[in-house]
Scaffold this motif. Structure first.
Motif, PDB file in Angstrom:
ATOM      1  N   GLY A  29       0.784  -1.345   0.113  1.00  0.00           N
ATOM      2  CA  GLY A  29       0.131   0.076   0.406  1.00  0.00           C
ATOM      3  C   GLY A  29       1.060   1.076   0.786  1.00  0.00           C
ATOM      4  O   GLY A  29       1.783   1.337   0.676  1.00  0.00           O
ATOM      5  N   ILE A  30       0.437   1.966  -0.519  1.00  0.00           N
ATOM      6  CA  ILE A  30       1.193   3.690  -1.082  1.00  0.00           C
ATOM      7  C   ILE A  30       0.877   4.156   0.299  1.00  0.00           C
ATOM      8  O   ILE A  30      -0.672   4.714  -0.207  1.00  0.00           O
ATOM      9  CB  ILE A  30       1.034   4.035  -2.734  1.00  0.00           C
ATOM     10  CG1 ILE A  30       2.071   3.316  -3.579  1.00  0.00           C
ATOM     11  CG2 ILE A  30       1.946   5.754  -2.874  1.00  0.00           C
ATOM     12  CD1 ILE A  30       0.896   3.171  -4.869  1.00  0.00           C
ATOM     13  N   THR A 264      -5.992   0.556 -14.121  1.00  0.00           N
ATOM     14  CA  THR A 264      -4.964   0.152 -13.240  1.00  0.00           C
ATOM     15  C   THR A 264      -5.882  -1.524 -12.698  1.00  0.00           C
ATOM     16  O   THR A 264      -4.773  -1.811 -12.770  1.00  0.00           O
ATOM     17  CB  THR A 264      -5.377   0.791 -12.215  1.00  0.00           C
ATOM     18  OG1 THR A 264      -5.201   2.568 -11.961  1.00  0.00           O
ATOM     19  CG2 THR A 264      -4.273   0.318 -10.722  1.00  0.00           C
ATOM     20  N   ILE A 265      -7.023  -1.453 -12.596  1.00  0.00           N
ATOM     21  CA  ILE A 265      -7.259  -2.958 -11.771  1.00  0.00           C
ATOM     22  C   ILE A 265      -7.207  -4.188 -13.616  1.00  0.00           C
ATOM     23  O   ILE A 265      -6.176  -5.157 -13.336  1.00  0.00           O
ATOM     24  CB  ILE A 265      -8.458  -3.117 -11.542  1.00  0.00           C
ATOM     25  CG1 ILE A 265      -8.774  -2.562  -9.926  1.00  0.00           C
ATOM     26  CG2 ILE A 265      -8.999  -4.945 -11.146  1.00  0.00           C
ATOM     27  CD1 ILE A 265      -7.518  -2.760  -8.929  1.00  0.00           C
ATOM     28  N   THR A 266      -7.037  -3.379 -14.435  1.00  0.00           N
ATOM     29  CA  THR A 266      -7.087  -3.905 -14.986  1.00  0.00           C
ATOM     30  C   THR A 266      -5.376  -4.714 -15.609  1.00  0.00           C
ATOM     31  O   THR A 266      -4.850  -5.847 -15.762  1.00  0.00           O
ATOM     32  CB  THR A 266      -7.400  -3.604 -16.541  1.00  0.00           C
ATOM     33  OG1 THR A 266      -8.985  -3.483 -16.512  1.00  0.00           O
ATOM     34  CG2 THR A 266      -6.932  -4.452 -18.304  1.00  0.00           C
ATOM     35  N   ALA A 267      -4.718  -3.634 -15.168  1.00  0.00           N
ATOM     36  CA  ALA A 267      -3.353  -3.777 -15.698  1.00  0.00           C
ATOM     37  C   ALA A 267      -2.844  -5.109 -14.740  1.00  0.00           C
ATOM     38  O   ALA A 267      -1.517  -5.183 -14.393  1.00  0.00           O
ATOM     39  CB  ALA A 267      -2.982  -2.320 -16.110  1.00  0.00           C
ATOM     40  N   LEU A 279       1.871  -7.046  -5.456  1.00  0.00           N
ATOM     41  CA  LEU A 279       1.273  -5.363  -6.392  1.00  0.00           C
ATOM     42  C   LEU A 279       1.481  -3.509  -5.858  1.00  0.00           C
ATOM     43  O   LEU A 279       0.906  -3.774  -4.578  1.00  0.00           O
ATOM     44  CB  LEU A 279       0.060  -5.552  -6.669  1.00  0.00           C
ATOM     45  CG  LEU A 279      -0.943  -6.314  -7.678  1.00  0.00           C
ATOM     46  CD1 LEU A 279      -2.437  -6.628  -7.679  1.00  0.00           C
ATOM     47  CD2 LEU A 279      -0.187  -6.685  -9.258  1.00  0.00           C
ATOM     48  N   ARG A 280       1.577  -2.860  -5.759  1.00  0.00           N
ATOM     49  CA  ARG A 280       2.155  -1.833  -5.158  1.00  0.00           C
ATOM     50  C   ARG A 280       0.751  -0.103  -5.597  1.00  0.00           C
ATOM     51  O   ARG A 280       1.002   0.600  -6.448  1.00  0.00           O
ATOM     52  CB  ARG A 280       3.486  -0.903  -5.815  1.00  0.00           C
ATOM     53  CG  ARG A 280       3.802   0.187  -5.041  1.00  0.00           C
ATOM     54  CD  ARG A 280       4.924   0.669  -5.334  1.00  0.00           C
ATOM     55  NE  ARG A 280       5.133   2.464  -4.168  1.00  0.00           N
ATOM     56  CZ  ARG A 280       4.862   3.530  -4.972  1.00  0.00           C
ATOM     57  NH1 ARG A 280       4.225   3.551  -5.673  1.00  0.00           N
ATOM     58  NH2 ARG A 280       5.104   5.114  -3.909  1.00  0.00           N
ATOM     59  N   VAL A 281      -0.065  -0.265  -4.968  1.00  0.00           N
ATOM     60  CA  VAL A 281      -1.033   0.417  -5.387  1.00  0.00           C
ATOM     61  C   VAL A 281      -1.479   1.472  -4.254  1.00  0.00           C
ATOM     62  O   VAL A 281      -1.153   1.546  -3.391  1.00  0.00           O
ATOM     63  CB  VAL A 281      -2.072  -1.064  -4.754  1.00  0.00           C
ATOM     64  CG1 VAL A 281      -1.952  -1.787  -6.201  1.00  0.00           C
ATOM     65  CG2 VAL A 281      -2.359  -1.300  -4.085  1.00  0.00           C
ATOM     66  N   HIS A 282      -2.289   2.204  -4.919  1.00  0.00           N
ATOM     67  CA  HIS A 282      -2.671   3.743  -3.961  1.00  0.00           C
ATOM     68  C   HIS A 282      -3.946   3.027  -2.971  1.00  0.00           C
ATOM     69  O   HIS A 282      -4.814   2.929  -2.558  1.00  0.00           O
ATOM     70  CB  HIS A 282      -3.514   4.580  -4.423  1.00  0.00           C
ATOM     71  CG  HIS A 282      -1.716   5.269  -5.270  1.00  0.00           C
ATOM     72  ND1 HIS A 282      -1.626   4.832  -7.091  1.00  0.00           N
ATOM     73  CD2 HIS A 282      -1.585   6.360  -4.732  1.00  0.00           C
ATOM     74  CE1 HIS A 282      -0.166   5.515  -6.901  1.00  0.00           C
ATOM     75  NE2 HIS A 282      -0.912   6.976  -5.823  1.00  0.00           N
ATOM     76  N   ALA A 287      -7.904  -3.867  -5.299  1.00  0.00           N
ATOM     77  CA  ALA A 287      -6.545  -4.793  -5.708  1.00  0.00           C
ATOM     78  C   ALA A 287      -6.069  -5.968  -4.686  1.00  0.00           C
ATOM     79  O   ALA A 287      -6.355  -7.176  -5.502  1.00  0.00           O
ATOM     80  CB  ALA A 287      -5.073  -4.333  -4.858  1.00  0.00           C
ATOM     81  N   ALA A 288      -7.271  -6.185  -3.144  1.00  0.00           N
ATOM     82  CA  ALA A 288      -7.497  -7.756  -3.017  1.00  0.00           C
ATOM     83  C   ALA A 288      -8.005  -8.043  -3.708  1.00  0.00           C
ATOM     84  O   ALA A 288      -8.531  -9.124  -3.985  1.00  0.00           O
ATOM     85  CB  ALA A 288      -7.458  -6.842  -1.609  1.00  0.00           C
ATOM     86  N   GLN A 289      -9.450  -7.531  -4.169  1.00  0.00           N
ATOM     87  CA  GLN A 289     -10.829  -8.988  -4.457  1.00  0.00           C
ATOM     88  C   GLN A 289      -9.735  -8.751  -6.019  1.00  0.00           C
ATOM     89  O   GLN A 289     -10.496 -10.115  -6.558  1.00  0.00           O
ATOM     90  CB  GLN A 289     -11.681  -7.010  -4.647  1.00  0.00           C
ATOM     91  CG  GLN A 289     -12.837  -6.874  -3.685  1.00  0.00           C
ATOM     92  CD  GLN A 289     -14.632  -6.123  -4.074  1.00  0.00           C
ATOM     93  OE1 GLN A 289     -13.724  -5.392  -5.156  1.00  0.00           O
ATOM     94  NE2 GLN A 289     -13.945  -5.605  -3.320  1.00  0.00           N
ATOM     95  N   CYS A 290      -9.371  -8.434  -6.601  1.00  0.00           N
ATOM     96  CA  CYS A 290      -7.867  -8.970  -7.973  1.00  0.00           C
ATOM     97  C   CYS A 290      -7.521 -10.126  -7.598  1.00  0.00           C
ATOM     98  O   CYS A 290      -8.004 -10.933  -8.432  1.00  0.00           O
ATOM     99  CB  CYS A 290      -7.174  -8.270  -8.373  1.00  0.00           C
ATOM    100  SG  CYS A 290      -6.667  -8.482  -9.840  1.00  0.00           S
TER     101      CYS A 290
END
Length: 300
Positions: A29-30, A264-267, A279-282, A287-290
């Protein structure tokens, strides 16, 4: 315990805390304490540029509740054209938050810096790894500091310093195959780390850092080739400008970071399917659901 390569499974020793990637990918998490980051700049600042520690801490705890395994704290923006700040200012923006977070939780804490002096202060305050956008190329003292404190390191590819960088554009660099360039750079960064007895390493191809839109997508499509370096791969795709270029209707002004979550989620999904371990994400919950969807697919 050093980085263990068991096929595609890795374990990273972060100053005694184990980042176990053998059970599946993890989320970083950022948490930017900067006033000028491209997406969340100023979010955790009070008046006169001071960091709002209570608000920043609550956001960190929220990301942990949502599924983050690492909190990456940065005090200097690495966006293209970002203004340089002093070591003193970067320390003031990050160290109090690291001290507070390590007292409140046992999460793995990363310091997002390329400066040895900042990293050392962070390790003394309780950080467990450094996230170096330069892959040990901007500050020759940083590998020694990481070795001294037995810290893990994320080594990222970047061709130039942020103040000389441009946003992702449709114009290629003209310097040959991007995957080959990134791989060669990271191989050299790994060699520097190992020369300094640093073996707990994560590699990051540096999406959006000095690369054209086309090169970023080439990296994403060919990400799996970086597994040849035998290190876990971190993908930092969150709301990057090259995604904005891809989703913006032709002829219109590029969509802002606030409108790039779906892209973002697609990528992120593509990156995970192409070998990313972190995954480094805001947006941690998204992202967790992904991750959960991809995990569900493994049963079939």
């Amino acid at each position: 315990m050093n980085c263990i390569n068991a096929g595609k499974e890795f374990q990273i020793n972060c100053r005694g805390k184990l980042l176990d990637l053998s059970s599946g990918p993890k989320i970083m998490g950022i948490l930017n304490t900067t006033p000028d980051s491209f997406f969340d700049g100023g979010t955790f600042h009070k008046t006169q540029g001071k960091v709002d520690l209570d608000r920043a801490l609550e956001h960190a705890l929220e990301m942990i509740r949502e599924g983050a395994s690492i909190i990456d704290i940065g005090g200097e923006s690495s966006r293209p054209g970002a203004e340089k700040i002093s070591v003193r200012e970067e320390i003031m923006r990050t160290i109090p938050l690291i001290e507070l977070l390590q007292r409140k939780t046992d999460i793995i804490i990363s310091i997002d810096t390329w400066k040895a002096e900042v990293a050392e202060k962070a390790f003394k305050a309780g950080a467990h790894m450094v996230n170096d956008i330069s892959g040990f190329t901007f500050d020759g003292d940083l590998p020694g500091v990481c070795s001294q404190y037995r810290a893990a390191a994320v080594l990222m590819h970047t061709p130039v310093k942020p103040e000389s960088m441009q946003w992702s554009t449709d114009t290629g660099s003209g310097k040959g195959d991007i995957l080959a360039r990134v791989s060669c750079f990271l191989e050299q960064s790994i060699a520097v780390a190992e020369k300094n007895s640093i073996h707990d390493l994560i590699i990051d191809p540096g999406f959006g850092f000095g690369k054209s839109v086309e090169e970023n997508f080439q990296l994403l499509a060919g990400l799996r080739s970086l597994q040849a370096l035998k290190r876990p791969i971190l993908a930092g795709l969150s709301r990057k400008s090259f995604l904005g270029h891809a989703i913006t209707p032709k002829g219109e002004e590029i969509l802002p970071p606030s409108e790039r979550l779906t892209a973002t989620i697609t990528a992120d999904t593509i990156a995970l399917m192409n070998g990313a371990s972190i995954l480094r994400v805001h947006d941690v919950e998204a992202a967790a659901q992904c991750l959960r969807v991809l995990e569900a697919m493994k049963r079939f």
